[in-house]
Design an enzyme around this catalytic site. Sequence first.
Site, PDB file in Angstrom:
ATOM      1  N   THR A 153       0.833  -1.216   0.000  1.00  0.00           N
ATOM      2  CA  THR A 153       0.000   0.000   0.000  1.00  0.00           C
ATOM      3  C   THR A 153       0.866   1.264   0.000  1.00  0.00           C
ATOM      4  N   GLU A 154       0.411   2.256  -0.750  1.00  0.00           N
ATOM      5  CA  GLU A 154       1.110   3.546  -0.782  1.00  0.00           C
ATOM      6  C   GLU A 154       0.144   4.644  -0.335  1.00  0.00           C
ATOM      7  N   PRO A 155       0.664   5.821  -0.010  1.00  0.00           N
ATOM      8  CA  PRO A 155      -0.239   6.894   0.430  1.00  0.00           C
ATOM      9  C   PRO A 155      -1.364   7.152  -0.584  1.00  0.00           C
ATOM     10  N   HIS A 157      -2.197   4.945  -3.195  1.00  0.00           N
ATOM     11  CA  HIS A 157      -2.639   3.706  -3.858  1.00  0.00           C
ATOM     12  C   HIS A 157      -2.876   2.618  -2.826  1.00  0.00           C
ATOM     13  N   ARG A 265      -5.409 -13.528   3.381  1.00  0.00           N
ATOM     14  CA  ARG A 265      -6.870 -13.360   3.504  1.00  0.00           C
ATOM     15  C   ARG A 265      -7.516 -14.664   3.957  1.00  0.00           C
ATOM     16  N   GLY A 361     -24.012  -4.321  28.348  1.00  0.00           N
ATOM     17  CA  GLY A 361     -24.436  -3.017  28.866  1.00  0.00           C
ATOM     18  C   GLY A 361     -23.253  -2.068  28.987  1.00  0.00           C
ATOM     19  N   GLU A 385      -6.081  -5.880   3.831  1.00  0.00           N
ATOM     20  CA  GLU A 385      -6.126  -7.094   2.995  1.00  0.00           C
ATOM     21  C   GLU A 385      -7.291  -7.034   2.004  1.00  0.00           C
ATOM     22  N   ASP A 389     -15.783  -3.724   0.469  1.00  0.00           N
ATOM     23  CA  ASP A 389     -16.385  -3.495  -0.850  1.00  0.00           C
ATOM     24  C   ASP A 389     -15.523  -4.043  -1.979  1.00  0.00           C
TER      25      ASP A 389
HETATM   26  P1  TGC Z   1      -5.813  -7.806 -11.761  1.00  0.00           P
HETATM   27  O1  TGC Z   1      -5.571  -7.430 -13.192  1.00  0.00           O
HETATM   28  O2  TGC Z   1      -7.139  -8.326 -11.379  1.00  0.00           O
HETATM   29  O3  TGC Z   1      -4.706  -8.870 -11.323  1.00  0.00           O
HETATM   30  C1  TGC Z   1      -3.334  -8.748 -11.637  1.00  0.00           C
HETATM   31  C2  TGC Z   1      -2.752 -10.176 -11.651  1.00  0.00           C
HETATM   32  O4  TGC Z   1      -2.878 -10.758 -10.353  1.00  0.00           O
HETATM   33  C3  TGC Z   1      -3.716 -11.941 -10.405  1.00  0.00           C
HETATM   34  N1  TGC Z   1      -4.533 -11.911  -9.175  1.00  0.00           N
HETATM   35  C4  TGC Z   1      -4.356 -12.729  -8.139  1.00  0.00           C
HETATM   36  N2  TGC Z   1      -3.534 -13.769  -7.960  1.00  0.00           N
HETATM   37  C5  TGC Z   1      -3.599 -14.427  -6.785  1.00  0.00           C
HETATM   38  N3  TGC Z   1      -4.432 -14.075  -5.790  1.00  0.00           N
HETATM   39  C6  TGC Z   1      -5.272 -13.019  -5.939  1.00  0.00           C
HETATM   40  N4  TGC Z   1      -6.095 -12.672  -4.932  1.00  0.00           N
HETATM   41  C7  TGC Z   1      -5.262 -12.305  -7.156  1.00  0.00           C
HETATM   42  N5  TGC Z   1      -5.942 -11.232  -7.635  1.00  0.00           N
HETATM   43  C8  TGC Z   1      -5.504 -11.004  -8.862  1.00  0.00           C
HETATM   44  C9  TGC Z   1      -4.515 -11.798 -11.674  1.00  0.00           C
HETATM   45  O5  TGC Z   1      -4.923 -13.053 -12.145  1.00  0.00           O
HETATM   46  C10 TGC Z   1      -3.489 -11.138 -12.592  1.00  0.00           C
HETATM   47  O6  TGC Z   1      -2.550 -12.128 -12.961  1.00  0.00           O
HETATM   48  P2  TGC Z   1      -1.786 -12.082 -14.386  1.00  0.00           P
HETATM   49  O7  TGC Z   1      -0.901 -13.278 -14.347  1.00  0.00           O
HETATM   50  O8  TGC Z   1      -2.890 -12.160 -15.403  1.00  0.00           O
HETATM   51  O9  TGC Z   1      -1.059 -10.789 -14.436  1.00  0.00           O
HETATM   52  O10 TGC Z   1      -5.393  -6.564 -10.883  1.00  0.00           O
HETATM   53  P3  TGC Z   1      -6.118  -5.157 -10.679  1.00  0.00           P
HETATM   54  O11 TGC Z   1      -5.066  -4.110 -10.743  1.00  0.00           O
HETATM   55  O12 TGC Z   1      -7.303  -5.018 -11.607  1.00  0.00           O
HETATM   56  O13 TGC Z   1      -6.616  -5.223  -9.157  1.00  0.00           O
HETATM   57  C11 TGC Z   1      -7.688  -5.957  -8.766  1.00  0.00           C
HETATM   58  C12 TGC Z   1      -7.977  -5.761  -7.248  1.00  0.00           C
HETATM   59  C13 TGC Z   1      -8.611  -4.407  -7.006  1.00  0.00           C
HETATM   60  C14 TGC Z   1      -8.957  -6.826  -6.862  1.00  0.00           C
HETATM   61  C15 TGC Z   1      -6.700  -5.905  -6.417  1.00  0.00           C
HETATM   62  O14 TGC Z   1      -5.747  -5.019  -6.761  1.00  0.00           O
HETATM   63  C16 TGC Z   1      -6.937  -5.893  -4.927  1.00  0.00           C
HETATM   64  O15 TGC Z   1      -7.102  -6.944  -4.345  1.00  0.00           O
HETATM   65  N6  TGC Z   1      -6.924  -4.690  -4.234  1.00  0.00           N
HETATM   66  C17 TGC Z   1      -6.949  -4.647  -2.781  1.00  0.00           C
HETATM   67  C18 TGC Z   1      -5.587  -4.292  -2.266  1.00  0.00           C
HETATM   68  C19 TGC Z   1      -5.246  -5.017  -1.009  1.00  0.00           C
HETATM   69  O16 TGC Z   1      -5.833  -5.997  -0.630  1.00  0.00           O
HETATM   70  N7  TGC Z   1      -4.189  -4.546  -0.340  1.00  0.00           N
HETATM   71  C20 TGC Z   1      -3.712  -5.209   0.823  1.00  0.00           C
HETATM   72  C21 TGC Z   1      -2.360  -4.663   1.239  1.00  0.00           C
HETATM   73  S1  TGC Z   1      -1.524  -5.699   2.385  1.00  0.00           S
HETATM   74  C22 TGC Z   1      -2.363  -5.589   3.822  1.00  0.00           C
HETATM   75  O17 TGC Z   1      -3.386  -5.011   3.944  1.00  0.00           O
HETATM   76  C23 TGC Z   1      -1.755  -6.312   4.929  1.00  0.00           C
HETATM   77  S2  TGC Z   1      -2.568  -6.180   6.429  1.00  0.00           S
HETATM   78  C24 TGC Z   1      -1.777  -7.447   7.190  1.00  0.00           C
HETATM   79  C25 TGC Z   1      -2.069  -7.632   8.617  1.00  0.00           C
HETATM   80  O18 TGC Z   1      -1.709  -6.775   9.453  1.00  0.00           O
HETATM   81  O19 TGC Z   1      -2.637  -8.700   8.943  1.00  0.00           O
HETATM   82  P1  FAD Z   2      -8.881   3.381  -0.278  1.00  0.00           P
HETATM   83  O1  FAD Z   2      -8.395   2.448  -1.315  1.00  0.00           O
HETATM   84  O2  FAD Z   2      -8.611   4.830  -0.471  1.00  0.00           O
HETATM   85  O3  FAD Z   2     -10.441   3.150  -0.100  1.00  0.00           O
HETATM   86  C1  FAD Z   2     -11.280   4.101   0.562  1.00  0.00           C
HETATM   87  C2  FAD Z   2     -12.729   3.655   0.350  1.00  0.00           C
HETATM   88  O4  FAD Z   2     -13.036   3.655  -1.052  1.00  0.00           O
HETATM   89  C3  FAD Z   2     -12.990   2.222   0.852  1.00  0.00           C
HETATM   90  O5  FAD Z   2     -14.269   2.157   1.435  1.00  0.00           O
HETATM   91  C4  FAD Z   2     -12.968   1.399  -0.427  1.00  0.00           C
HETATM   92  O6  FAD Z   2     -13.753   0.215  -0.333  1.00  0.00           O
HETATM   93  C5  FAD Z   2     -13.561   2.390  -1.426  1.00  0.00           C
HETATM   94  N1  FAD Z   2     -13.153   2.068  -2.789  1.00  0.00           N
HETATM   95  C6  FAD Z   2     -11.904   2.101  -3.331  1.00  0.00           C
HETATM   96  N2  FAD Z   2     -11.932   1.695  -4.603  1.00  0.00           N
HETATM   97  C7  FAD Z   2     -13.218   1.347  -4.884  1.00  0.00           C
HETATM   98  C8  FAD Z   2     -13.898   0.838  -6.013  1.00  0.00           C
HETATM   99  N3  FAD Z   2     -13.242   0.561  -7.143  1.00  0.00           N
HETATM  100  N4  FAD Z   2     -15.227   0.640  -5.935  1.00  0.00           N
HETATM  101  C9  FAD Z   2     -15.899   0.895  -4.782  1.00  0.00           C
HETATM  102  N5  FAD Z   2     -15.313   1.374  -3.673  1.00  0.00           N
HETATM  103  C10 FAD Z   2     -14.000   1.592  -3.715  1.00  0.00           C
HETATM  104  N6  FAD Z   2      -0.892  -2.516   3.577  1.00  0.00           N
HETATM  105  C11 FAD Z   2       0.281  -3.140   3.277  1.00  0.00           C
HETATM  106  O7  FAD Z   2       0.750  -3.115   2.133  1.00  0.00           O
HETATM  107  N7  FAD Z   2       0.968  -3.825   4.243  1.00  0.00           N
HETATM  108  C12 FAD Z   2       0.535  -3.910   5.516  1.00  0.00           C
HETATM  109  O8  FAD Z   2       1.182  -4.554   6.357  1.00  0.00           O
HETATM  110  C13 FAD Z   2      -0.677  -3.239   5.865  1.00  0.00           C
HETATM  111  N8  FAD Z   2      -1.110  -3.237   7.149  1.00  0.00           N
HETATM  112  C14 FAD Z   2      -2.192  -2.462   7.491  1.00  0.00           C
HETATM  113  C15 FAD Z   2      -2.514  -2.298   8.838  1.00  0.00           C
HETATM  114  C16 FAD Z   2      -3.581  -1.477   9.208  1.00  0.00           C
HETATM  115  C17 FAD Z   2      -3.892  -1.277  10.653  1.00  0.00           C
HETATM  116  C18 FAD Z   2      -4.347  -0.839   8.206  1.00  0.00           C
HETATM  117  C19 FAD Z   2      -5.511   0.039   8.587  1.00  0.00           C
HETATM  118  C20 FAD Z   2      -4.027  -0.993   6.884  1.00  0.00           C
HETATM  119  C21 FAD Z   2      -2.931  -1.784   6.506  1.00  0.00           C
HETATM  120  N9  FAD Z   2      -2.541  -1.886   5.174  1.00  0.00           N
HETATM  121  C22 FAD Z   2      -1.373  -2.538   4.841  1.00  0.00           C
HETATM  122  C23 FAD Z   2      -3.225  -1.119   4.139  1.00  0.00           C
HETATM  123  C24 FAD Z   2      -4.562  -1.675   3.724  1.00  0.00           C
HETATM  124  O9  FAD Z   2      -4.421  -2.810   2.928  1.00  0.00           O
HETATM  125  C25 FAD Z   2      -5.321  -0.563   3.013  1.00  0.00           C
HETATM  126  O10 FAD Z   2      -5.740   0.356   4.008  1.00  0.00           O
HETATM  127  C26 FAD Z   2      -6.518  -1.079   2.234  1.00  0.00           C
HETATM  128  O11 FAD Z   2      -6.100  -1.871   1.142  1.00  0.00           O
HETATM  129  C27 FAD Z   2      -7.399   0.077   1.701  1.00  0.00           C
HETATM  130  O12 FAD Z   2      -6.640   1.075   1.121  1.00  0.00           O
HETATM  131  P2  FAD Z   2      -6.860   2.616   1.572  1.00  0.00           P
HETATM  132  O13 FAD Z   2      -6.790   2.672   3.039  1.00  0.00           O
HETATM  133  O14 FAD Z   2      -5.919   3.441   0.788  1.00  0.00           O
HETATM  134  O15 FAD Z   2      -8.354   2.935   1.163  1.00  0.00           O
END
Ligand code: TGC
Ligand code: FAD
Length: 406
Positions: A153-155, A157, A265, A361, A385, A389
């Site tokens: 994650t970036e500020p 993105h 996840r 309560g 993760e 939505d």
């Molecule tokens: P898209 O074109 O759909 O996919 C790009 C390539 O990736 C493949 N793919 C996956 N592969 C494995 N597992 C998945 N879940 C996958 N999702 C997609 C896809 O097949 C494709 O492969 P290839 O070979 O054809 O290139 O990508 P998109 O840019 O359209 O994005 C789709 C979207 C929005 C669903 C995705 O970017 C997404 O999941 N966004 C959410 C971001 C997110 O979850 N960030 C989490 C950051 S880490 C974190 O939060 C850690 S918290 C940890 C903790 O404290 O517990």
């Molecule tokens: P945004 O992407 O800006 O989303 C804001 C709102 O817009 C949300 O409600 C979202 O559902 C909605 N939205 C965005 N796009 C769409 C769309 N296409 N359609 C409909 N609604 C949309 N990231 C890491 O990489 N590594 C980590 O270890 C990690 N740890 C974390 C720990 C904590 C405590 C928290 C809070 C976050 C962490 N994250 C980490 C980041 C986390 O994965 C992101 O916060 C998350 O993916 C959402 O990104 P954002 O906060 O920028 O929200």
Amino acid sequence: MDVINEKVNTITSKAKEDRFQGHDYYQIDELLQDEHLLAREAVREWVKSEVSPIIEQYAEKSKCPTHLFKGLAEIGAFGPSLPVEYGGGGMDEMAYGIIMQELERGDSGIRSMASVQGSLVMYPIYKYGSEEQRRKYLPKLGSGEFIGCFGLTEPDHGSNPSGMTTNLKDDGDAYILNGAKMWITNSPVADVAVVWAKDEEGKVRGVIVERGMKGFSTPEIHGKWSLRASVTGELVFEDVRVPKYNVLPNIASLRGPLSCLSKARYGISWGAIGAAMDCYDSALRYSKERIQFDRPIGQFQLTQKKLAEMITEITKAQLLAWRLGTLANKGKATPAQISMAKRNNVEMALKVAREARQIHGGMGITSEYPIMRHMMNLESVVTYEGTHDVHLLITGMDITGLNAFA
Ligand code: TGC
Ligand code: FAD
């Protein structure tokens, strides 16, 4: 006055003792193997002895109990389903899920420590790293000697990581890394970071950045009202020279980080049930002990409705997780199936926490009970993760074949 204090003290001392019992309304334990039940027992005992006595204090002070990293390693919480020779636990995906469930029963932040280390740091190095990288980093990560973090994650993105601007420029035997990552669990205490950045061709590469590399800093993010016992920060790269040796050679696509997310996840879909069970367990007990109108509040139909709905939803989530686990064990769990379970089970846990809070309560808002801590934690879990939505749209894309993100 003394009588009130005595009552409060009685409730307080009962609450402080961790009397959690698992809940298995549909006898799902019969579907598990001995190794799963043994792993669960061991982690449950560890949580009761090491986490429960301290977690409220750490959460109140917004401090991460980093001393628990070693203990987490000892109970096999880091990469339970990765091979033993690479620092993992050598167990199956069901065991991994069950371990995450027990950890999150204690606190989502403790589960986060394990999720990040195992699924987001060890897994990419195992899956996409060279043999030398695996040998160098995995045993130290598996034993808790090294702490890792994952930078996607970036500020600007979050939900859309493909827009990332963190970048790598070729400089002979190294890459020059520039950019910033935001919201990174464990970053301020990490020894190594698996960082995703675009190379000059715009391909997403994974690099292992080590603490001490010039130009690399990890400022902490303060002021969180959620996951307070977990440390979160930024990753800042200012012309960091990363040797090419540190680039994961076997991936050059966003599929790399997204596949790690699928792994984590999956763990969360189990973990959230743990938080829900802890809230339910506390509410069930409280409803039998708390007397109003000369009877336990559990005797009122409205309280029973809340409790009955909680255990129904927990049971449905358990079945979803169990089925997902059997698919994962066969390598058949799809990312979209994992999204459905993560979304459903975290939302379920949030609802259970809110209902449990009502049953307690006024006491429910205090740190005498785990409810508010779980509820606040789950506000992060429902966002990280992949947001609630985003997972809905992944399901929507899977069933319609139409991409809402394109
Ligand atoms: P898209 O074109 O759909 O996919 C790009 C390539 O990736 C493949 N793919 C996956 N592969 C494995 N597992 C998945 N879940 C996958 N999702 C997609 C896809 O097949 C494709 O492969 P290839 O070979 O054809 O290139 O990508 P998109 O840019 O359209 O994005 C789709 C979207 C929005 C669903 C995705 O970017 C997404 O999941 N966004 C959410 C971001 C997110 O979850 N960030 C989490 C950051 S880490 C974190 O939060 C850690 S918290 C940890 C903790 O404290 O517990
Ligand atoms: P945004 O992407 O800006 O989303 C804001 C709102 O817009 C949300 O409600 C979202 O559902 C909605 N939205 C965005 N796009 C769409 C769309 N296409 N359609 C409909 N609604 C949309 N990231 C890491 O990489 N590594 C980590 O270890 C990690 N740890 C974390 C720990 C904590 C405590 C928290 C809070 C976050 C962490 N994250 C980490 C980041 C986390 O994965 C992101 O916060 C998350 O993916 C959402 O990104 P954002 O906060 O920028 O929200």
